[in-house]
Design an enzyme around this catalytic site. Structure first.
Site, PDB file in Angstrom:
ATOM      1  N   ARG A  46      58.893  79.881  32.616  1.00 48.17           N
ATOM      2  CA  ARG A  46      58.403  81.240  32.454  1.00 48.17           C
ATOM      3  C   ARG A  46      56.946  81.324  32.022  1.00 48.17           C
ATOM      4  O   ARG A  46      56.169  82.107  32.573  1.00 48.17           O
ATOM      5  CB  ARG A  46      59.234  82.007  31.406  1.00 48.17           C
ATOM      6  N   THR A  47      56.579  80.553  31.019  1.00 49.30           N
ATOM      7  CA  THR A  47      55.241  80.750  30.471  1.00 49.30           C
ATOM      8  C   THR A  47      54.179  80.413  31.510  1.00 49.30           C
ATOM      9  O   THR A  47      53.246  81.181  31.743  1.00 49.30           O
ATOM     10  CB  THR A  47      55.056  79.902  29.193  1.00 49.30           C
ATOM     11  N   LYS A  72      46.554  58.562  30.797  1.00 49.48           N
ATOM     12  CA  LYS A  72      45.711  57.362  30.711  1.00 49.48           C
ATOM     13  C   LYS A  72      45.090  57.221  29.328  1.00 49.48           C
ATOM     14  O   LYS A  72      44.260  56.352  29.103  1.00 49.48           O
ATOM     15  CB  LYS A  72      44.584  57.441  31.745  1.00 49.48           C
ATOM     16  N   ARG A 115      49.845  74.088  26.936  1.00 50.93           N
ATOM     17  CA  ARG A 115      51.060  73.778  26.168  1.00 50.93           C
ATOM     18  C   ARG A 115      51.080  72.270  25.924  1.00 50.93           C
ATOM     19  O   ARG A 115      50.853  71.488  26.845  1.00 50.93           O
ATOM     20  CB  ARG A 115      52.305  74.195  26.935  1.00 50.93           C
ATOM     21  N   HIS A 150      53.501  80.119  19.268  1.00 50.39           N
ATOM     22  CA  HIS A 150      53.589  80.529  20.677  1.00 50.39           C
ATOM     23  C   HIS A 150      53.191  82.012  20.717  1.00 50.39           C
ATOM     24  O   HIS A 150      54.018  82.880  20.966  1.00 50.39           O
ATOM     25  CB  HIS A 150      55.020  80.308  21.170  1.00 50.39           C
TER      26      HIS A 150
HETATM   27  C1  NCD Z   1      60.250  78.859  24.502  1.00 56.27           C
HETATM   28  C2  NCD Z   1      59.290  77.730  24.177  1.00 56.27           C
HETATM   29  O1  NCD Z   1      58.851  76.996  25.073  1.00 56.27           O
HETATM   30  O2  NCD Z   1      58.960  77.638  23.001  1.00 56.27           O
HETATM   31  N1  NCD Z   1      60.298  79.152  25.855  1.00 56.27           N
HETATM   32  C3  NCD Z   1      59.386  80.055  26.351  1.00 56.27           C
HETATM   33  O3  NCD Z   1      58.204  79.847  26.320  1.00 56.27           O
HETATM   34  N2  NCD Z   1      59.875  81.208  26.828  1.00 56.27           N
HETATM   35  C4  NCD Z   1      61.583  78.721  23.875  1.00 56.27           C
HETATM   36  C5  NCD Z   1      62.365  77.459  24.072  1.00 56.27           C
HETATM   37  O4  NCD Z   1      61.956  76.521  24.756  1.00 56.27           O
HETATM   38  O5  NCD Z   1      63.476  77.409  23.523  1.00 56.27           O
END
Ligand code: NCD
Length: 310
Positions: A59-60, A88, A109, A137
């Site tokens: 999703r993100t 690397k 991320r 997040h």
């Molecule tokens: C979350 C995350 O990656 O922190 N997912 C997201 O971004 N919607 C929650 C999760 O992974 O449980």
């Protein structure tokens, strides 16, 4: 407080004031309305977003990419750490400096807490934290707040229960920072081993928030306008036996909804494993897939704001 978003990094839930949130929500609503009416945008034409994901995501990453494309911009991405030079041994700083030469904004991320901030220290373009380990997040928290406002019609005066892995869950760590700006009563429902870090709880209380920790999901559900359910973050456990012991601790099902406050809203950042039964999906307050869609509008707003197009 952010003030003027142009050129700013988005790293932590504690960066925002209520005015900042009003601004993001207003721009997100504008884009939601425009897209709903079938409109298109080209306000980020010629701009490039780089998505750097060193941990799994559906999703993100896709919602940021969809948001950028919906504003007329372009996207380049490293789909996993294994395909980039991080494999690397390249440092976060060198990666960020390099990617700054290819893009006008970076969404990142990474499994380490503080990684996005580290990238932001050297990057020549705005860095948006899409999850730094068990840290923060913030963009998820913004779309969560946008969703709460749409579902409940307000933020002030509500009672919210956060359920599940409050220790490692970065979405809830960011969300509580933002909720603390409003008159929200908080219930923290978790197994003993997965409680919200005590420094976060005391900092919320220090800001005057009513926070109650409990392991009684049913009682919390009778008092709450919203259950925000999270996945137990299996990947953060050093001892998998501990995970096996706690998994499945809390399950939201129709039997629980019957005992819960009338019209309670259920949210989840997703992915879910088994914490919300599939039978709940057709309940009218099940907002988790609407929450996904809201992510696109809120991320459109963030991209437009940090690139100075709103
Ligand atoms: C979350 C995350 O990656 O922190 N997912 C997201 O971004 N919607 C929650 C999760 O992974 O449980």
């Amino acid at each position: 407080m952010i003030g003027d978003f142009k050129g700013k990094h988005i790293l932590h839930g504690n960066q925002f004031s209520r005015e900042d949130l009003d601004r993001v929500m207003k721009v997100a609503e504008e884009f939601e309305g425009g897209l709903e009416r079938g409109g298109t945008y080209d306000i980020l034409k010629g701009k490039v977003l780089a998505t750097l994901f060193f941990e799994p995501s559906t999703r993100t990453r896709l919602s940021f990419e969809s948001a950028m494309l919906s504003l007329g911009g372009g996207v380049t991405s490293v789909a996993s750490g294994a395909t980039s030079s991080a494999a690397k041994g390249e440092s976060i700083g060198d990666t960020a400096l390099t990617v700054s030469q290819y893009a006008h904004v970076i969404v990142m991320r990474h499994p380490e807490i503080g990684s996005a901030a580290e990238a932001a220290r050297v990057a020549a373009v705005p860095v948006i934290n899409a999850g730094d380990g068990a840290g923060q997040h913030p963009t998820q928290a913004l779309l969560d707040v946008y969703t709460i406002r749409k579902e409940l019609g307000k933020l002030d005066g509500i009672t919210v229960s956060l359920v599940g892995d409050l220790k490692y869950g970065r979405t809830v760590h960011a969300l509580v920072e933002i909720l603390s700006l409003y008159d929200v009563r908080l219930r923290l429902v978790s197994p003993g081993l997965l409680r919200m870090p005590s420094e976060i709880v005391s900092s919320l209380e220090g800001r005057g928030m009513e926070v109650r920790e409990t392991d009684d999901l049913v009682k919390a559900a009778t008092e709450s306008d919203l259950l925000y359910v999270t996945r137990i973050q299996k990947e953060r456990f050093s001892d998998i036996k501990e995970y096996e012991k706690i998994k499945g601790s809390y399950v939201i099902d129709k039997a629980l909804l019957q005992k819960a406050k009338k019209d309670i809203v259920i949210m989840h950042p997703l992915p879910r494993v088994d914490e919300i039964a599939a039978e709940v999906d057709d309940y009218k307050g099940a907002a988790y897939f609407r929450q996904v869609r809201n992510g696109v509008y809120v991320r459109m707003a963030l991209l437009a704001l940090v690139l100075g197009a709103r």
